[in-house]
Design an enzyme around this catalytic site. Structure first.
Site, PDB file in Angstrom:
ATOM      1  N   ASN A 189       3.699 -13.258   6.253  1.00 53.79           N
ATOM      2  CA  ASN A 189       4.297 -12.796   7.508  1.00 53.79           C
ATOM      3  C   ASN A 189       4.021 -13.761   8.650  1.00 53.79           C
ATOM      4  OD1 ASN A 189       5.857 -10.494   7.153  1.00 53.79           O
ATOM      5  ND2 ASN A 189       4.117  -9.098   7.258  1.00 53.79           N
TER       6      ASN A 189
ATOM      7  N   ASP B  28      10.006  -8.661   5.668  1.00 51.77           N
ATOM      8  CA  ASP B  28      10.695  -7.438   5.251  1.00 51.77           C
ATOM      9  C   ASP B  28      11.662  -7.724   4.102  1.00 51.77           C
ATOM     10  OD1 ASP B  28       9.351  -5.979   7.139  1.00 51.77           O
ATOM     11  OD2 ASP B  28      11.036  -5.826   8.542  1.00 51.77           O
TER      12      ASP B  28
ATOM     13  N   HIS C   8       8.122 -11.744  10.485  1.00 54.89           N
ATOM     14  CA  HIS C   8       8.196 -10.386   9.945  1.00 54.89           C
ATOM     15  C   HIS C   8       9.569 -10.058   9.364  1.00 54.89           C
ATOM     16  CE1 HIS C   8       4.225  -8.918  11.112  1.00 54.89           C
ATOM     17  NE2 HIS C   8       4.336  -9.695  12.176  1.00 54.89           N
TER      18      HIS C   8
ATOM     19  N   GLU D  70       2.124  -3.923   1.929  1.00 49.76           N
ATOM     20  CA  GLU D  70       2.568  -4.765   0.820  1.00 49.76           C
ATOM     21  C   GLU D  70       2.082  -4.243  -0.525  1.00 49.76           C
ATOM     22  OE1 GLU D  70      -1.383  -6.592   2.187  1.00 49.76           O
ATOM     23  OE2 GLU D  70       0.302  -5.461   3.035  1.00 49.76           O
TER      24      GLU D  70
ATOM     25  N   ASP E  28      -0.380  -5.393  -5.533  1.00 41.77           N
ATOM     26  CA  ASP E  28      -0.516  -5.981  -4.199  1.00 41.77           C
ATOM     27  C   ASP E  28       0.143  -7.363  -4.177  1.00 41.77           C
ATOM     28  OD1 ASP E  28      -2.023  -5.738  -1.487  1.00 41.77           O
ATOM     29  OD2 ASP E  28      -2.515  -7.751  -2.182  1.00 41.77           O
TER      30      ASP E  28
END
Length: 310
Positions: free
Chosen positions: A187, A196, A192, A223, A179
């Protein structure tokens, strides 16, 4: 004979199964210039060869001593790794009921002896072309669109195969649940689009640590990533998890919103066990998830591992 379209793994692999050496020689002669032709002279041998070779197509004689062709086909369809391999029955039996039985068991075609070489070539070519197309579509469906690494569906399929193999061999199997720490805050802070890009960098860094062809890294969702490490004990898996954390540290990705560090970090849960038929792959995965939860609960940016006995 017109050449087959190129296969992503080289020439197509054709397995000929027949207990009559003359039939094997004839079919080998027919396809040796276009395919890598492999042979088996019994049903038992065919099952073993299939699991090791994973051929693109099987020409399977029906009438054999021991396991006959129907029994071999049924066994192949019960094994996750071999169930999608197309099977063409080659037999001297021409009864419609026999053909119907073959199709019910999952065969894609039926060729009667004595066979016409032109007909055999045409049918083999057709089914190899279909197999190539299906492999290509299947490969696309197994990739995560953002990161380009395998997706959750691919992970689940490989886990089922690895679990069955480990049960047969009595070898350890290790799973990693990974994780990205405080990724929601990342984010929210950076947007965002940059999020990404971050996941893409993380995926490639993690994947670069895996060097064996049968190890797998997949995007599990959001994630979270998952690692599948066949024939790997707890010590080996722990070393690999540490290299993953080091690979992410080398990226030096800024994470100003993190409560853990000013750089991006990972939490990793590791579970190792020697699978048996009494256990399940889902349970093994839940153990790795438990270790990930523990790593996050204990402060993140760490690896928590445990060896589980069935």
């Amino acid at each position: 004979m017109e050449r087959f379209a190129p296969y992503r793994h080289g020439r197509p692999k054709l397995l000929v199964v027949d207990d009559q050496s003359l039939n094997i020689r004839v079919l080998h002669q027919l396809f040796r210039d276009e395919c890598d032709v492999h042979m088996a002279t019994s049903g038992e041998q065919a099952l073993n060869v299939c699991q090791e070779l994973l051929p693109d197509l099987i020409l399977l004689d029906v009438m054999m001593e021991g396991l006959d062709g129907y029994q071999v086909c049924q066994r192949l369809k019960e094994i996750p790794a071999t169930r999608d391999i197309p099977v063409i029955f080659v037999t001297g039996k021409s009864d419609e009921d026999d053909e119907a039985k073959g199709f019910e068991l999952g065969a894609v075609d039926y060729i009667s002896k004595p066979f016409n070489p032109v007909v055999v070539r045409a049918r083999v070519r057709t089914h190899l072309t279909l197999k190539l197309q299906n492999d290509y579509l299947h490969a696309l469906a197994m990739l995560d669109g953002l990161t380009g690494i395998p997706n959750r569906r691919a992970f689940d399929e490989h886990l089922a195969v690895a679990w069955a193999q480990a049960c047969r061999d009595g070898r350890p199997l290790s799973l990693l649940m990974i994780d990205v720490d405080h990724f929601k805050k990342y984010n929210d802070h950076y947007g965002h689009l940059q999020g990404d890009q971050c996941l893409q960098q993380v995926a490639q860094a993690l994947a670069s640590v895996l060097h064996r062809p049968y190890d797998l890294l997949a995007r599990f969702g959001g994630e979270e990533f998952a690692g599948l490490l066949p024939d790997t004990d707890e010590s080996g898996a722990l070393q690999l998890a540490q290299r993953m954390q080091a690979a992410i540290a080398e990226l030096e990705l800024e994470h100003a919103a993190s409560d853990v560090s000013d750089r991006l970090t990972l939490s990793i849960g590791l579970a190792t066990m020697r699978p048996t038929p009494l256990g399940s792959a889902d349970q093994h995965l839940s153990y790795a998830d438990e270790q990930l939860y523990r790593a996050k609960h204990e402060g993140r940016n760490r690896i928590c591992a445990h060896f589980y006995d069935e």
